[in-house]
Design a protein around this motif. Structure first.
Motif, PDB file in Angstrom:
ATOM      1  N   VAL A  75       0.869  -1.176   0.000  1.00 45.47           N
ATOM      2  CA  VAL A  75       0.000   0.000   0.000  1.00 45.47           C
ATOM      3  C   VAL A  75       0.905   1.225   0.000  1.00 45.47           C
ATOM      4  O   VAL A  75       1.847   1.309   0.785  1.00 45.47           O
ATOM      5  N   ILE A  76       0.614   2.150  -0.898  1.00 47.72           N
ATOM      6  CA  ILE A  76       1.438   3.344  -1.063  1.00 47.72           C
ATOM      7  C   ILE A  76       0.598   4.580  -0.758  1.00 47.72           C
ATOM      8  O   ILE A  76      -0.542   4.685  -1.206  1.00 47.72           O
ATOM      9  N   ALA A  77       1.155   5.498   0.000  1.00 46.97           N
ATOM     10  CA  ALA A  77       0.452   6.740   0.324  1.00 46.97           C
ATOM     11  C   ALA A  77       1.383   7.923   0.117  1.00 46.97           C
ATOM     12  O   ALA A  77       2.563   7.871   0.485  1.00 46.97           O
ATOM     13  N   ALA A  78       0.864   8.986  -0.483  1.00 52.04           N
ATOM     14  CA  ALA A  78       1.623  10.216  -0.686  1.00 52.04           C
ATOM     15  C   ALA A  78       0.985  11.338   0.121  1.00 52.04           C
ATOM     16  O   ALA A  78      -0.240  11.416   0.214  1.00 52.04           O
ATOM     17  N   PHE A  79       1.822  12.196   0.696  1.00 47.84           N
ATOM     18  CA  PHE A  79       1.332  13.260   1.563  1.00 47.84           C
ATOM     19  C   PHE A  79       1.920  14.607   1.170  1.00 47.84           C
ATOM     20  O   PHE A  79       3.082  14.703   0.777  1.00 47.84           O
ATOM     21  N   ASP A  80       1.114  15.641   1.295  1.00 46.50           N
ATOM     22  CA  ASP A  80       1.569  17.024   1.131  1.00 46.50           C
ATOM     23  C   ASP A  80       1.682  17.648   2.515  1.00 46.50           C
ATOM     24  O   ASP A  80       0.761  17.538   3.334  1.00 46.50           O
ATOM     25  N   LEU A  81       2.780  18.305   2.781  1.00 44.98           N
ATOM     26  CA  LEU A  81       2.978  18.977   4.059  1.00 44.98           C
ATOM     27  C   LEU A  81       2.254  20.312   4.060  1.00 44.98           C
ATOM     28  O   LEU A  81       2.308  21.053   3.077  1.00 44.98           O
ATOM     29  N   ASN A  82       1.586  20.626   5.166  1.00 50.41           N
ATOM     30  CA  ASN A  82       0.902  21.913   5.259  1.00 50.41           C
ATOM     31  C   ASN A  82       1.592  22.827   6.269  1.00 50.41           C
ATOM     32  O   ASN A  82       0.956  23.625   6.943  1.00 50.41           O
ATOM     33  N   THR A  83       2.904  22.688   6.367  1.00 50.44           N
ATOM     34  CA  THR A  83       3.700  23.537   7.248  1.00 50.44           C
ATOM     35  C   THR A  83       4.920  24.041   6.493  1.00 50.44           C
ATOM     36  O   THR A  83       5.329  23.452   5.490  1.00 50.44           O
ATOM     37  N   ASP A  84       5.480  25.145   6.955  1.00 49.41           N
ATOM     38  CA  ASP A  84       6.734  25.636   6.380  1.00 49.41           C
ATOM     39  C   ASP A  84       7.846  25.615   7.416  1.00 49.41           C
ATOM     40  O   ASP A  84       8.893  26.232   7.239  1.00 49.41           O
ATOM     41  N   LYS A  85       7.628  24.882   8.499  1.00 47.19           N
ATOM     42  CA  LYS A  85       8.602  24.807   9.584  1.00 47.19           C
ATOM     43  C   LYS A  85       9.361  23.489   9.524  1.00 47.19           C
ATOM     44  O   LYS A  85       8.780  22.407   9.606  1.00 47.19           O
ATOM     45  N   ARG A  86      10.673  23.594   9.420  1.00 51.86           N
ATOM     46  CA  ARG A  86      11.513  22.400   9.331  1.00 51.86           C
ATOM     47  C   ARG A  86      11.395  21.533  10.584  1.00 51.86           C
ATOM     48  O   ARG A  86      11.413  20.302  10.500  1.00 51.86           O
ATOM     49  N   ASP A  87      11.275  22.157  11.754  1.00 50.69           N
ATOM     50  CA  ASP A  87      11.162  21.393  12.996  1.00 50.69           C
ATOM     51  C   ASP A  87       9.930  20.490  12.989  1.00 50.69           C
ATOM     52  O   ASP A  87       9.966  19.382  13.524  1.00 50.69           O
ATOM     53  N   HIS A  88       8.838  20.967  12.384  1.00 50.55           N
ATOM     54  CA  HIS A  88       7.632  20.152  12.302  1.00 50.55           C
ATOM     55  C   HIS A  88       7.889  18.902  11.462  1.00 50.55           C
ATOM     56  O   HIS A  88       7.457  17.802  11.824  1.00 50.55           O
ATOM     57  N   VAL A  89       8.565  19.084  10.347  1.00 52.97           N
ATOM     58  CA  VAL A  89       8.844  17.957   9.454  1.00 52.97           C
ATOM     59  C   VAL A  89       9.723  16.930  10.162  1.00 52.97           C
ATOM     60  O   VAL A  89       9.478  15.715  10.093  1.00 52.97           O
ATOM     61  N   MET A  90      10.737  17.402  10.860  1.00 52.83           N
ATOM     62  CA  MET A  90      11.642  16.499  11.572  1.00 52.83           C
ATOM     63  C   MET A  90      10.894  15.698  12.639  1.00 52.83           C
ATOM     64  O   MET A  90      11.119  14.500  12.816  1.00 52.83           O
ATOM     65  N   GLU A  91       9.978  16.364  13.342  1.00 57.51           N
ATOM     66  CA  GLU A  91       9.232  15.677  14.395  1.00 57.51           C
ATOM     67  C   GLU A  91       8.273  14.643  13.815  1.00 57.51           C
ATOM     68  O   GLU A  91       8.126  13.540  14.357  1.00 57.51           O
ATOM     69  N   VAL A  92       7.623  14.985  12.705  1.00 56.83           N
ATOM     70  CA  VAL A  92       6.729  14.027  12.050  1.00 56.83           C
ATOM     71  C   VAL A  92       7.513  12.795  11.595  1.00 56.83           C
ATOM     72  O   VAL A  92       7.082  11.655  11.806  1.00 56.83           O
ATOM     73  N   LEU A  93       8.649  13.006  10.987  1.00 50.71           N
ATOM     74  CA  LEU A  93       9.460  11.876  10.516  1.00 50.71           C
ATOM     75  C   LEU A  93       9.964  11.032  11.685  1.00 50.71           C
ATOM     76  O   LEU A  93      10.029   9.798  11.575  1.00 50.71           O
ATOM     77  N   ARG A  95       8.424  10.606  14.578  1.00 48.92           N
ATOM     78  CA  ARG A  95       7.289   9.834  15.094  1.00 48.92           C
ATOM     79  C   ARG A  95       6.876   8.734  14.126  1.00 48.92           C
ATOM     80  O   ARG A  95       6.504   7.629  14.539  1.00 48.92           O
ATOM     81  N   TRP A  96       6.913   9.029  12.832  1.00 43.85           N
ATOM     82  CA  TRP A  96       6.623   7.998  11.836  1.00 43.85           C
ATOM     83  C   TRP A  96       7.581   6.827  11.985  1.00 43.85           C
ATOM     84  O   TRP A  96       7.178   5.668  11.942  1.00 43.85           O
ATOM     85  N   SER A  97       8.865   7.137  12.144  1.00 43.11           N
ATOM     86  CA  SER A  97       9.885   6.090  12.226  1.00 43.11           C
ATOM     87  C   SER A  97       9.685   5.232  13.469  1.00 43.11           C
ATOM     88  O   SER A  97       9.787   3.994  13.411  1.00 43.11           O
ATOM     89  N   GLU A  98       9.418   5.861  14.608  1.00 43.76           N
ATOM     90  CA  GLU A  98       9.201   5.106  15.841  1.00 43.76           C
ATOM     91  C   GLU A  98       7.985   4.192  15.722  1.00 43.76           C
ATOM     92  O   GLU A  98       8.020   3.035  16.145  1.00 43.76           O
ATOM     93  N   LEU A  99       6.913   4.719  15.146  1.00 39.87           N
ATOM     94  CA  LEU A  99       5.701   3.917  14.992  1.00 39.87           C
ATOM     95  C   LEU A  99       5.924   2.786  13.990  1.00 39.87           C
ATOM     96  O   LEU A  99       5.502   1.645  14.223  1.00 39.87           O
ATOM     97  N   ALA A 100       6.587   3.081  12.880  1.00 42.04           N
ATOM     98  CA  ALA A 100       6.844   2.055  11.862  1.00 42.04           C
ATOM     99  C   ALA A 100       7.679   0.914  12.436  1.00 42.04           C
ATOM    100  O   ALA A 100       7.455  -0.252  12.110  1.00 42.04           O
ATOM    101  N   ALA A 101       8.644   1.235  13.288  1.00 42.76           N
ATOM    102  CA  ALA A 101       9.483   0.204  13.894  1.00 42.76           C
ATOM    103  C   ALA A 101       8.637  -0.713  14.783  1.00 42.76           C
ATOM    104  O   ALA A 101       8.836  -1.944  14.786  1.00 42.76           O
ATOM    105  N   GLN A 102       7.695  -0.141  15.523  1.00 43.08           N
ATOM    106  CA  GLN A 102       6.802  -0.946  16.353  1.00 43.08           C
ATOM    107  C   GLN A 102       5.918  -1.842  15.496  1.00 43.08           C
ATOM    108  O   GLN A 102       5.734  -3.028  15.785  1.00 43.08           O
ATOM    109  N   LEU A 103       5.345  -1.264  14.450  1.00 42.66           N
ATOM    110  CA  LEU A 103       4.455  -2.028  13.579  1.00 42.66           C
ATOM    111  C   LEU A 103       5.198  -3.179  12.904  1.00 42.66           C
ATOM    112  O   LEU A 103       4.656  -4.268  12.731  1.00 42.66           O
ATOM    113  N   ALA A 104       6.458  -2.922  12.500  1.00 45.40           N
ATOM    114  CA  ALA A 104       7.249  -3.956  11.836  1.00 45.40           C
ATOM    115  C   ALA A 104       7.528  -5.137  12.767  1.00 45.40           C
ATOM    116  O   ALA A 104       7.742  -6.261  12.307  1.00 45.40           O
TER     117      ALA A 104
END
Length: 214
Positions: A75-93, A95-104
């Motif tokens: 399953v493939i999903a594409a997302f558009d960011l609705n922020t212009d803050k780099r810190d937000h992007v880093m935090e999302v990535l 959290r994604w990584s931590e959750l993905a590791a648990q799911l795996a």
């Protein structure tokens, strides 16, 4: 990127399709809205597969899914960011990584919703704010060789000539805008994407659950 469909028609011999290019593409990475599509591998899948308890490590030299033996579903999903803050992007990535590791690992997980106070409508969902609890759709199903690969779209580095996150100098030369392909019927509002999630595994419910949770 375009949202793939679940058909299995073979491309004309000697011609490259958008789907084949996606399958052979390069994932360059690890507050968003997006769309997803599912594809099931056909004849390439062996009749007897690995056990549902088999795991693919999330952390390693490569992201899981880069050099992993072919799984049965994706399953493939594409997302558009609705922020212009780099810190937000880093935090999302993060959290994604931590959750993905648990799911795996096949673990039940709390969904880490990120809703920073300095962002407007950072959380995008058709039903508003969803629960942070695991839906338990895959309770005791096992990891089923789940991999979650996080990719970066070209627009993460440069969109409409604007370097939103200070990443323009890190734009890989291979990450070019794709040309028009014969048969394309792309909808602009469902194409491209700043971030890409590519989940694969041997159980479709496990794969869909991973994307849904993230």
């Amino acid at each position: 990127m375009s949202t793939p469909t679940a058909d299995h028609a073979e491309p004309t011999k000697g011609r490259i399709s958008r789907r084949n290019l996606l399958y052979g593409g390069l994932f360059v990475g690890g507050a968003a809205v997006g769309a997803a599509g599912a594809v099931t591998a056909g004849a390439a899948v062996k009749p007897v597969g690995p056990a549902s308890s088999d795991t693919e490590p999330f952390y390693g030299r490569h992201q899981g899914g880069i050099v992993t033996d072919t799984q049965q579903h994706t399953v493939i999903a594409a997302f558009d960011l609705n922020t212009d803050k780099r810190d937000h992007v880093m935090e999302v990535l993060r959290r994604w990584s931590e959750l993905a590791a648990q799911l795996a690992r096949g673990d039940s997980a709390t969904i880490p919703i990120y809703d920073p106070p300095d962002a407007v409508s950072a959380y995008a969902n058709t039903t508003g704010k969803a629960t942070t609890s695991d839906s338990l759709d895959t309770w005791q199903t096992g990891p089923n060789r789940l991999t979650v690969t996080i990719g970066f779209g070209r627009t993460l580095f440069l969109r409409n000539g604007i370097d939103r996150f200070g990443l323009r100098s890190r734009l890989p030369e291979q990450l070019v805008e794709l040309p028009h392909f014969p048969g394309d019927q792309l909808a602009a509002e469902q194409s491209d994407g700043d971030l890409l999630l590519h989940a694969c595994g041997d159980d479709l419910q496990v794969v869909f659950h991973a994307i849904r949770s993230i």
